[in-house]
Design a protein around this motif. Structure first.
Motif, short mmCIF file in Angstrom:
data_model
loop_
_atom_site.label_atom_id
_atom_site.label_comp_id
_atom_site.label_asym_id
_atom_site.label_seq_id
_atom_site.Cartn_x
_atom_site.Cartn_y
_atom_site.Cartn_z
N MET A 1 0.83 -1.20 0.00
CA MET A 1 0.00 0.00 0.00
C MET A 1 0.86 1.25 0.00
O MET A 1 1.89 1.32 0.70
N GLY A 2 0.43 2.22 -0.77
CA GLY A 2 1.18 3.47 -0.85
C GLY A 2 0.29 4.68 -0.73
O GLY A 2 -0.93 4.61 -0.95
N TRP A 3 0.90 5.78 -0.36
CA TRP A 3 0.25 7.08 -0.40
C TRP A 3 1.02 7.96 -1.38
O TRP A 3 2.26 7.99 -1.37
N SER B 1 4.86 -2.33 3.21
CA SER B 1 4.81 -3.66 2.61
C SER B 1 3.59 -4.42 3.10
O SER B 1 2.89 -4.01 4.02
N LYS B 2 3.36 -5.58 2.48
CA LYS B 2 2.15 -6.35 2.77
C LYS B 2 2.07 -6.74 4.25
O LYS B 2 0.98 -6.74 4.84
N ASN B 3 3.21 -7.07 4.85
CA ASN B 3 3.19 -7.48 6.25
C ASN B 3 3.48 -6.33 7.21
O ASN B 3 3.59 -6.53 8.41
N GLY B 4 3.69 -5.13 6.66
CA GLY B 4 3.90 -3.95 7.49
C GLY B 4 5.33 -3.75 7.96
O GLY B 4 5.61 -2.77 8.66
N ILE B 5 6.23 -4.63 7.58
CA ILE B 5 7.60 -4.54 8.10
C ILE B 5 8.40 -3.46 7.39
O ILE B 5 9.15 -2.70 8.01
N ILE B 6 8.26 -3.38 6.07
CA ILE B 6 9.03 -2.39 5.31
C ILE B 6 8.19 -1.13 5.12
O ILE B 6 7.03 -1.19 4.73
N ARG B 7 8.81 0.01 5.43
CA ARG B 7 8.16 1.31 5.21
C ARG B 7 9.17 2.22 4.51
O ARG B 7 10.31 2.33 4.94
N ASN B 8 8.72 2.86 3.47
CA ASN B 8 9.56 3.80 2.74
C ASN B 8 8.86 5.16 2.70
O ASN B 8 7.63 5.23 2.64
N TYR B 9 9.67 6.20 2.69
CA TYR B 9 9.14 7.56 2.68
C TYR B 9 9.92 8.42 1.68
O TYR B 9 11.11 8.19 1.44
N SER B 10 9.25 9.43 1.16
CA SER B 10 9.98 10.42 0.37
C SER B 10 10.81 11.28 1.31
O SER B 10 10.50 11.40 2.50
N ALA B 11 11.83 11.88 0.78
CA ALA B 11 12.71 12.71 1.59
C ALA B 11 11.96 13.89 2.19
O ALA B 11 12.27 14.35 3.29
N SER B 12 10.96 14.38 1.48
CA SER B 12 10.25 15.57 1.94
C SER B 12 9.35 15.33 3.14
O SER B 12 8.98 16.28 3.84
N ILE C 1 3.44 5.94 7.95
CA ILE C 1 2.45 5.08 7.31
C ILE C 1 2.29 3.82 8.16
O ILE C 1 3.26 3.31 8.73
N SER C 2 1.06 3.34 8.26
CA SER C 2 0.81 2.11 9.00
C SER C 2 -0.39 1.41 8.36
O SER C 2 -1.12 2.01 7.56
N ARG C 3 -0.56 0.17 8.73
CA ARG C 3 -1.69 -0.59 8.19
C ARG C 3 -2.25 -1.50 9.26
O ARG C 3 -1.53 -1.97 10.14
N VAL D 1 -5.44 1.42 5.80
CA VAL D 1 -4.09 1.98 5.84
C VAL D 1 -4.20 3.42 6.33
O VAL D 1 -5.16 4.12 6.00
N TYR D 2 -3.19 3.84 7.08
CA TYR D 2 -3.21 5.17 7.67
C TYR D 2 -1.97 5.96 7.26
O TYR D 2 -0.92 5.39 6.97
N LEU D 3 -2.11 7.27 7.27
CA LEU D 3 -0.97 8.15 7.10
C LEU D 3 -1.07 9.23 8.18
O LEU D 3 -1.93 10.10 8.11
#
Length: 127
Positions: free
Chosen positions: A34-36, A52-63, A70-72, A79-81
């Motif tokens: 899931m992405g925002w 990621s699908k299991n919530g372990i990996i989270r990536n963000y833009s630099a800004s 982000i969470s799910r 999914v939340y932001l």
């Protein structure tokens, strides 16, 4: 197929916090990365965050790194932001998206990876 509906957008002041939600229906959310993303008037769609699908990996833009989280909750198909210390430049329509493929560290932020999109929710940050 999955349907996505965002909510939580609002008009806030700089420095405020806001939490966006993305509710999914159809297939179970755990099948998707899931992405925002966000899109401001006259600008291209911009990656914001991914989980990621299991919530372990989270990536963000630099800004937004360090300000947004982000969470799910797969049990709630949501999914939340969480957005803290909002700035006027965060003003945009925020869209959630679902990617049914495998996670890739090389191109996770590419919008073309995402198969399903919500309609978006407006976030406006005044100075």
């Amino acid at each position: 197929q999955v349907q996505l509906v965002e909510s939580g957008g609002a008009l806030v002041q700089a420095g405020d916090s806001l939490r966006l939600s993305c509710a999914a229906s159809g297939r179970t959310l755990s099948s998707y990365i899931m992405g925002w993303f966000r899109q401001a008037p006259g600008k291209e769609r911009e990656f914001v965050a991914l989980v990621s699908k299991n919530g372990i990996i989270r990536n963000y833009s630099a800004s937004v790194k360090g300000r947004f989280t982000i969470s799910r909750d797969n049990a709630k198909n949501t999914v939340y932001l969480q957005m803290n210390t909002l700035k006027p430049e965060d003003t945009a329509v925020y869209l959630c998206a679902a990617d049914g493929g495998k996670y890739s560290a090389d191109d996770y932020s590419r919008s073309q990876r995402f198969d399903y999109w919500g309609q978006g929710t407006q976030v406006t940050v005044s100075s």
